[in-house]
Enzyme design. Structure first.
Site, PDB file in Angstrom:
ATOM      1  N   LYS A 115      -2.796 -23.541  18.683  1.00 40.67           N
ATOM      2  CA  LYS A 115      -3.159 -22.473  17.757  1.00 40.67           C
ATOM      3  C   LYS A 115      -4.561 -21.976  18.089  1.00 40.67           C
ATOM      4  O   LYS A 115      -5.481 -22.766  18.265  1.00 40.67           O
ATOM      5  CB  LYS A 115      -3.103 -22.960  16.310  1.00 40.67           C
ATOM      6  CG  LYS A 115      -3.276 -21.857  15.284  1.00 40.67           C
ATOM      7  CD  LYS A 115      -3.159 -22.383  13.862  1.00 40.67           C
ATOM      8  CE  LYS A 115      -3.128 -21.246  12.859  1.00 40.67           C
ATOM      9  NZ  LYS A 115      -4.257 -20.316  12.984  1.00 40.67           N
TER      10      LYS A 115
ATOM     11  N   ASP B 152      -7.820 -19.291  17.181  1.00 38.34           N
ATOM     12  CA  ASP B 152      -8.478 -18.630  16.062  1.00 38.34           C
ATOM     13  C   ASP B 152      -8.942 -17.242  16.483  1.00 38.34           C
ATOM     14  O   ASP B 152      -9.977 -17.097  17.140  1.00 38.34           O
ATOM     15  CB  ASP B 152      -9.679 -19.464  15.615  1.00 38.34           C
ATOM     16  CG  ASP B 152      -9.733 -19.587  14.104  1.00 38.34           C
ATOM     17  OD1 ASP B 152      -9.142 -18.730  13.445  1.00 38.34           O
ATOM     18  OD2 ASP B 152     -10.349 -20.536  13.610  1.00 38.34           O
TER      19      ASP B 152
ATOM     20  N   ARG C 289      -2.399  -7.507  11.641  1.00 36.46           N
ATOM     21  CA  ARG C 289      -1.401  -7.975  10.681  1.00 36.46           C
ATOM     22  C   ARG C 289      -1.329  -7.054   9.468  1.00 36.46           C
ATOM     23  O   ARG C 289      -0.326  -7.058   8.750  1.00 36.46           O
ATOM     24  CB  ARG C 289      -1.713  -9.410  10.248  1.00 36.46           C
ATOM     25  CG  ARG C 289      -3.041  -9.571   9.558  1.00 36.46           C
ATOM     26  CD  ARG C 289      -3.429 -11.035   9.423  1.00 36.46           C
ATOM     27  NE  ARG C 289      -2.520 -11.761   8.556  1.00 36.46           N
ATOM     28  CZ  ARG C 289      -2.534 -13.082   8.400  1.00 36.46           C
ATOM     29  NH1 ARG C 289      -3.393 -13.812   9.100  1.00 36.46           N
ATOM     30  NH2 ARG C 289      -1.709 -13.683   7.576  1.00 36.46           N
TER      31      ARG C 289
ATOM     32  N   GLU D 289      -2.029 -13.120  19.664  1.00 37.67           N
ATOM     33  CA  GLU D 289      -3.333 -13.354  19.050  1.00 37.67           C
ATOM     34  C   GLU D 289      -4.390 -12.734  19.969  1.00 37.67           C
ATOM     35  O   GLU D 289      -4.377 -12.948  21.183  1.00 37.67           O
ATOM     36  CB  GLU D 289      -3.591 -14.849  18.881  1.00 37.67           C
ATOM     37  CG  GLU D 289      -4.738 -15.190  17.978  1.00 37.67           C
ATOM     38  CD  GLU D 289      -4.381 -15.239  16.498  1.00 37.67           C
ATOM     39  OE1 GLU D 289      -5.272 -15.468  15.675  1.00 37.67           O
ATOM     40  OE2 GLU D 289      -3.180 -15.050  16.171  1.00 37.67           O
TER      41      GLU D 289
ATOM     42  N   ARG E 192       6.447 -16.484   5.099  1.00 36.04           N
ATOM     43  CA  ARG E 192       5.748 -17.733   5.401  1.00 36.04           C
ATOM     44  C   ARG E 192       6.807 -18.833   5.407  1.00 36.04           C
ATOM     45  O   ARG E 192       7.382 -19.161   4.377  1.00 36.04           O
ATOM     46  CB  ARG E 192       4.652 -18.020   4.380  1.00 36.04           C
ATOM     47  CG  ARG E 192       3.824 -19.252   4.780  1.00 36.04           C
ATOM     48  CD  ARG E 192       2.617 -19.460   3.896  1.00 36.04           C
ATOM     49  NE  ARG E 192       1.605 -18.442   4.027  1.00 36.04           N
ATOM     50  CZ  ARG E 192       0.694 -18.371   4.999  1.00 36.04           C
ATOM     51  NH1 ARG E 192       0.697 -19.297   5.949  1.00 36.04           N
ATOM     52  NH2 ARG E 192      -0.190 -17.406   5.028  1.00 36.04           N
TER      53      ARG E 192
ATOM     54  N   ASP F 291     -23.552 -34.779  51.220  1.00 36.76           N
ATOM     55  CA  ASP F 291     -24.622 -35.334  50.382  1.00 36.76           C
ATOM     56  C   ASP F 291     -25.954 -35.044  51.077  1.00 36.76           C
ATOM     57  O   ASP F 291     -26.280 -35.660  52.099  1.00 36.76           O
ATOM     58  CB  ASP F 291     -24.414 -36.837  50.208  1.00 36.76           C
ATOM     59  CG  ASP F 291     -25.357 -37.433  49.170  1.00 36.76           C
ATOM     60  OD1 ASP F 291     -26.090 -36.665  48.518  1.00 36.76           O
ATOM     61  OD2 ASP F 291     -25.359 -38.666  49.017  1.00 36.76           O
TER      62      ASP F 291
END
Length: 613
Positions: A23, A25, A42, A76, A198, A437
């Site tokens: 998920k 944000d 939305r 999203e 929902r 190195d």
């Protein structure tokens, strides 16, 4: 169009009928493209003006997308911090922008991405009434055919990316925890897409942090309880909590506050620090907890136990099966770094460091008493190690293998400061990378390492070999050339490393040498191509070093390799901020591994070698 929404749960659903997605944000968005591109929120508002980089990218990709129009994708809109986490604060700032000039500048410097997790229409066909697993197959085929990334990647130039779906909860959740992501969404395989609903067939399960705090006030108009911690002797507010209480818990807490109030005004009932709670929340945003939920009363605590220092340590969750002992023990004195600070460094750097530790025999250097005490190498896994520690036996030594966060945290609690790894992974005899190195005779000769690195980079660029560079964290630099797995032997790579070493010596013999005896080197930099061999080790990228200034073996961007470079500028105290600001210079290291072409170079060197003999 209203989105379908998941239901929050505090236990993830399990079973073969469930799949799991990370998920992120950001802003929920629908991408609709029939005659023209529409990017809507939305709430049905256009997002195209605030995020012009998305529509511009889609227009530039029209040829790839044209066969699939008209389409409607559920997605999203995010500002990716890493592949498992979106930057909530950044996307909020972007969403509030109204100046076209500022939007354009931000879009250019830090473009957002549209990450897709569902398909509603493709080629004009409606998929809403298809079950979740069928829609997922269509979506994955769409990304495979168009060539857009099948995984969120903040470094990819593609602004259209797919959110993967996995059947194994643990594999997804471990990555969410490691990368400090928001959480995941579990989806039932037979779920249909239902507008505006929902549903309990989409379950969101969040990566909550926990904080111990005390109540300071009750807001009469809305029932919020305000909570704080002590920062020194001052009370530091963390915000307010409303959700998570059972009705009887909420009523009892209100009655206690009312009966013990210190004073009251039109808005609040105030109470002196006394009642301790444990609250879970997502993150701190604008100095307040996001999505706080009451977890439990802590009658075992006193307000003085609820401190800002403890709260700060809990900002990034530590594995529950690792206990951090003596967090206040000083490890470095100047700068002052306590054990808790060191653990937090390892926790923060873990997403970047763990891939280099993966499946490698680990040698650590422990400093049980900090920099002032004696240090010792540890190869064998000690008898008291917990059961979750993985090990691998090699030449009679039972090595620790640090494949996960909890192992790294346990090693940190053991005050293992330095992490040294071989050039190959377990089960392979050939190297996974070539490393030069560049170790000057002293810190005063660091300029020789810089010069050598620049000369080597020029050669590697001409040979079309991609390279990465880091400080050793001590006094030198180390150049990495990642290699495809099981493609080359150490004999192959010795051919190449000796060629580079001899080139440097022939180029500037007063600066560089391949002389193995120190007494014959003078003030020249020793180019050690022999050290790149089976059984030899090198300091892991991002590993701290047991040096007084708390330096780190720090990956660098190549343009930083100049006369202004200083090893002491990269420490335990600033590396996390550096990566958050600039990103990791080794971000595409493992992608480069799969495409590196060393074979033509080796063929040329073998041919030249035969000619010379």
């Amino acid at each position: 169009m209203k989105p379908m929404l998941p239901t929050l749960a505090f236990e993830p659903p399990m079973g073969e009928e469930w799949s799991y997605e990370v998920k992120y944000d950001g802003f929920r968005a629908f991408l609709e493209w029939e005659q023209e591109i529409k990017l809507t929120s939305r709430n049905g508002k256009s997002l195209a003006e605030i995020f012009p980089e998305i529509t511009e990218f889609l227009q530039a990709s029209k040829e790839a997308l044209k066969p699939f129009l008209p389409l409607l994708l559920d997605a999203e809109l995010v500002d990716l911090a890493n592949s498992y986490k979106a930057d909530f604060g950044s996307i909020q700032v972007r969403g509030r922008m109204r100046s076209a000039e500022r939007i354009r500048e931000r879009a250019s410097k830090r473009p957002c991405r549209l990450i897709v997790f569902d398909v509603l229409e493709l080629k004009g066909e409606n998929y809403r009434n298809h079950p979740q697993n069928a829609r997922r197959k269509v979506l994955e085929d769409f990304f495979a055919e168009t060539g857009f990334p099948s995984f969120p990647d903040p470094d990819s130039p593609s602004l259209l990316q797919l959110v993967p779906s996995e059947n194994d909860f643990r594999s997804v959740w471990d990555q969410v925890i490691l990368h400090d992501g928001e959480g995941l969404v579990a989806k039932h395989q037979e779920t249909l897409w239902e507008e505006g609903k929902r549903t309990d067939r989409w379950i969101k399960f969040k990566n909550f942090k926990f904080v111990n705090c005390f109540v300071t006030a009750y807001e009469k108009s809305n029932g919020y309880f305000y909570v704080s911690v002590y920062k020194g002797e001052a009370i530091y507010s963390l915000g307010a909590v409303l959700f998570g209480f059972k009705p009887d818990e909420k009523a009892a807490l209100f009655q206690i506050i009312k009966a013990n109030q210190s004073h009251e005004d039109d808005r609040f009932i105030y109470v002196e620090p006394a009642i301790c709670l444990e609250v879970k929340y997502l993150e701190i945003y604008e100095q307040q907890m996001r999505e706080p939920h009451f977890h439990q009363f802590r009658f075992d605590l006193k307000p003085g136990d609820c401190t800002f220092d403890l709260f700060a340590r809990q900002q990034r969750n530590l594995p529950q099966d690792v206990e951090i002992t003596h967090p206040d023990k000083p490890i470095w004195e100047d700068p002052l770094i306590q054990k808790s600070d060191f653990i937090q460094y390892l926790r923060g750097i873990s997403p970047f460091m763990l891939p280099f530790l993966q499946n490698r025999l680990l040698t650590v250097i422990r400093f049980p008493h900090g920099m002032l005490g004696e240090a010792f190498y540890q190869k064998n896994c000690p008898d008291y190690a917990p059961e979750f520690i993985e090990t691998s036996m090699s030449e009679g030594i039972n090595y620790i293998v640090c494949n996960d966060l909890k192992t790294l945290m346990w090693l940190g609690n053991q005050i293992a400061i330095e992490y040294h790894i071989p050039f190959q992974t377990i089960g392979r005899s050939g190297p996974d990378e070539i490393v030069f190195d560049l170790d000057p005779p002293s810190r005063d000769c660091f300029h020789l390492a810089i010069r050598a690195a620049i000369l080597i980079k020029e050669v590697l660029d001409q040979l079309n070999l991609q390279s990465f560079i880091k400080t050793s964290g001590n006094k030198g630099l180390q150049i990495y050339i990642p290699l495809p797995a099981d493609m080359y032997t150490y004999e192959d790579t010795r051919l190449f490393t000796s060629f580079i070493a001899n080139y440097l010596v022939s180029k500037e013999p007063d600066s560089f040498t391949i002389e193995r005896l120190k007494k014959h080197r003078g003030n020249r930099l020793y180019v050690d191509y022999v050290q790149h061999a089976e059984g030899k080790t090198i300091i892991c990228p991002f590993s701290p070093r047991g040096k007084q200034q708390a330096s780190v073996a720090a990956p660098l961007f190549w343009d930083e390799v100049n006369e202004d470079l200083r090893i002491g500028d990269f420490t335990v105290l600033n590396m996390i901020d550096r990566i958050n600001k600039l990103g990791s210079p080794f971000a595409d290291y493992f992608q480069v591994k799969e495409t590196q072409k060393l074979a033509p170079v080796l063929d040329f060197l073998r041919h030249e070698g035969k000619k010379s003999t």
